[in-house]
Enzyme design. Structure first.
Site, mmCIF file in Angstrom:
data_model
loop_
_atom_site.group_PDB
_atom_site.id
_atom_site.type_symbol
_atom_site.label_atom_id
_atom_site.label_comp_id
_atom_site.label_asym_id
_atom_site.label_seq_id
_atom_site.Cartn_x
_atom_site.Cartn_y
_atom_site.Cartn_z
ATOM 1 N N GLY A 14 0.703 -1.308 0.213
ATOM 2 C CA GLY A 14 0.198 0.064 0.400
ATOM 3 C C GLY A 14 0.397 0.975 0.167
ATOM 4 N N TYR A 159 -18.795 8.447 1.903
ATOM 5 C CA TYR A 159 -17.817 7.075 1.833
ATOM 6 C C TYR A 159 -18.140 6.150 1.357
ATOM 7 C CZ TYR A 159 -13.955 5.118 4.703
ATOM 8 O OH TYR A 159 -12.252 4.086 4.198
ATOM 9 N N LYS A 166 -15.136 -1.250 4.629
ATOM 10 C CA LYS A 166 -14.699 -0.937 5.498
ATOM 11 C C LYS A 166 -15.011 -2.203 6.933
ATOM 12 C CE LYS A 166 -11.062 1.436 4.794
ATOM 13 N NZ LYS A 166 -9.627 0.980 4.476
ATOM 14 N N THR A 197 -4.021 12.475 1.707
ATOM 15 C CA THR A 197 -2.953 10.457 0.682
ATOM 16 C C THR A 197 -3.978 10.857 0.246
ATOM 17 O OG1 THR A 197 -4.713 8.657 1.861
ATOM 18 C CG2 THR A 197 -2.584 9.363 2.976
HETATM 19 N N1 LIG Z 1 -6.173 8.839 3.999
HETATM 20 C C1 LIG Z 1 -6.836 8.583 5.400
HETATM 21 O O1 LIG Z 1 -7.638 9.716 5.882
HETATM 22 C C2 LIG Z 1 -7.558 7.029 5.576
HETATM 23 C C3 LIG Z 1 -8.638 6.877 7.001
HETATM 24 C C4 LIG Z 1 -8.872 5.621 7.497
HETATM 25 C C5 LIG Z 1 -8.430 4.705 6.615
HETATM 26 N N2 LIG Z 1 -7.486 5.314 5.274
HETATM 27 C C6 LIG Z 1 -6.887 3.981 4.812
HETATM 28 O O2 LIG Z 1 -5.834 3.162 4.880
HETATM 29 C C7 LIG Z 1 -5.344 2.633 3.965
HETATM 30 C C8 LIG Z 1 -4.327 3.678 3.241
HETATM 31 O O3 LIG Z 1 -4.861 4.320 2.394
HETATM 32 P P1 LIG Z 1 -3.762 5.915 2.390
HETATM 33 O O4 LIG Z 1 -4.929 7.214 2.840
HETATM 34 O O5 LIG Z 1 -2.543 6.034 2.888
HETATM 35 O O6 LIG Z 1 -3.878 6.585 0.555
HETATM 36 P P2 LIG Z 1 -2.565 5.725 -0.783
HETATM 37 O O7 LIG Z 1 -3.400 6.545 -2.013
HETATM 38 O O8 LIG Z 1 -1.863 6.489 -0.093
HETATM 39 O O9 LIG Z 1 -2.301 4.267 -0.506
HETATM 40 C C9 LIG Z 1 -3.953 3.138 -1.295
HETATM 41 C C10 LIG Z 1 -2.806 2.294 -1.815
HETATM 42 O O10 LIG Z 1 -3.739 1.248 -2.821
HETATM 43 C C11 LIG Z 1 -3.162 0.341 -2.978
HETATM 44 N N3 LIG Z 1 -3.926 -0.621 -4.258
HETATM 45 C C12 LIG Z 1 -5.159 0.330 -4.423
HETATM 46 N N4 LIG Z 1 -5.683 -1.032 -5.032
HETATM 47 C C13 LIG Z 1 -4.598 -2.019 -4.998
HETATM 48 C C14 LIG Z 1 -4.781 -3.117 -6.091
HETATM 49 N N5 LIG Z 1 -5.272 -3.581 -6.657
HETATM 50 N N6 LIG Z 1 -3.484 -4.061 -5.424
HETATM 51 C C15 LIG Z 1 -2.597 -3.380 -5.131
HETATM 52 N N7 LIG Z 1 -2.932 -2.452 -4.572
HETATM 53 C C16 LIG Z 1 -3.745 -1.622 -4.367
HETATM 54 C C17 LIG Z 1 -2.471 1.653 -3.820
HETATM 55 O O11 LIG Z 1 -1.716 1.523 -5.202
HETATM 56 C C18 LIG Z 1 -1.794 2.643 -3.082
HETATM 57 O O12 LIG Z 1 -0.864 2.294 -2.352
HETATM 58 C C19 LIG Z 1 -6.207 2.531 3.085
HETATM 59 O O13 LIG Z 1 -7.088 1.511 3.261
HETATM 60 C C20 LIG Z 1 -6.950 3.403 3.348
HETATM 61 O O14 LIG Z 1 -8.757 3.463 3.020
HETATM 62 C C21 LIG Z 1 -7.347 6.047 4.590
#
Ligand SMILES: NC(=O)c1ccc[n+]([C@@H]2O[C@H](COP(=O)([O-])OP(=O)(O)OC[C@H]3O[C@@H](n4cnc5c(N)ncnc54)[C@H](O)[C@@H]3O)[C@@H](O)[C@H]2O)c1
Length: 259
Positions: A14, A159, A166, A197
């Site tokens: 990720g 969302y 989730k 992000t």
């Molecule tokens: N940013 C926020 O506010 C927040 C809050 C709560 C939870 N999250 C969760 O944190 C996690 C990381 O997200 P982030 O905010 O760092 O954004 P990010 O965009 O940096 O990371 C998301 C990642 O998912 C990967 N991805 C998407 N589809 C994919 C696939 N088919 N195969 C492999 N990888 C895939 C992307 O390449 C990316 O690296 C996610 O699960 C997101 O839902 C984020």
């Protein structure tokens, strides 16, 4: 800084760029001594991820689309080869929903895109955990961490289908924790407040979410990816050896509020 992860080997999924939550977690684990392998999705972000991985002397950077079973099995096999057949840590930080499903009405989510969101964002944890189980068993146990959000427990406008994904992810954490606990493998989640992000930018109204959380949470301050890195390091370390099947909220306390 204490080196809680000296001799520990982790697989990080990720990372897209230096703002990714997965990168904040990786940095922290590396600072505390972990050796880390990385996956990336697609050539577009390969260079970003390779440059970041090089900065922590990673032995493995490999492509993985979590929708593809062969990719999941291959990356875990490659991690096993890089780490002498053992793995201590798995970070699952992957999610996806089509942009139109984060803008329109949840009621209108079509069947194919509903399953796409659940496949990438929830089932992938199960697939990665299953593939990692033998390597963690060989290491005498392990720790798995995923990233969730309050929108899986309550309705958060925009969302939408990602909230349903989730919810499935949260439940998967509990079932995996129950079964893998027999092998001393712990499975936990962090529920992060809004962090700026790439993925967050695709949620319509994200600035509103940020503003509301900052205004109404007990701590009244923005959530940084590094805050999540600190919580992750705790859950993944031996300090949390009796913690599994749980969710740690890194959200300034917002989840505790009624309004
Ligand atoms: N940013 C926020 O506010 C927040 C809050 C709560 C939870 N999250 C969760 O944190 C996690 C990381 O997200 P982030 O905010 O760092 O954004 P990010 O965009 O940096 O990371 C998301 C990642 O998912 C990967 N991805 C998407 N589809 C994919 C696939 N088919 N195969 C492999 N990888 C895939 C992307 O390449 C990316 O690296 C996610 O699960 C997101 O839902 C984020």
């Amino acid at each position: 800084m204490t080196k809680r992860f000296e001799g520990k080997r982790g697989l990080i999924t990720g990372v897209a760029n230096r703002r990714s939550i997965a990168w904040a977690i990786a940095k922290r684990l590396s600072e505390e001594g972990a050796q880390l392998a990385f996956t990336y999705q697609g050539e577009r972000i390969e260079k970003n991820v390779r440059d970041l991985a090089d900065s922590v002397s990673s032995p493995l950077v490999t492509a993985c689309d979590v929708r593809v079973d062969e990719d999941v099995e291959r990356v875990v096999r490659e991690a096993g080869e890089a780490f002498d057949g053992q793995l201590d840590i798995l970070v699952h930080s992957v999610a996806f929903a089509a942009a139109e499903d984060l803008e329109g009405r949840f009621t209108d989510t079509p069947r194919d895109r509903f399953w796409l969101a659940l496949d990438v964002s929830a089932y992938s944890l199960v697939a990665l955990a299953r593939a990692s189980e033998p390597l963690m068993d060989a290491a005498g146990g392990g720790s798995i961490l995923t990233m969730t959000y309050l929108g899986g427990e309550r309705a958060v406008p925009h969302y939408n289908v990602m909230g349903v994904a989730k919810s499935a992810l949260d439940s998967s954490v509990q079932y995996l924790a129950w079964e893998l606990g027999q092998k001393n493998i712990r499975v936990n989640a962090i529920s992060a407040g809004p962090v700026r992000t790439l993925a967050a930018r695709s949620i319509a109204g994200f600035p509103t979410m940020e503003a509301i959380v900052e205004e109404r949470s007990p701590l009244h301050r923005p959530i940084e990816a590094d805050d999540v890195g600190g919580g992750a390091a705790y859950l993944l370390s031996e300090d949390a050896r009796n913690v599994t099947g749980t969710t740690l909220y890194v959200d300034g306390g917002y989840h505790a509020m009624g309004m």
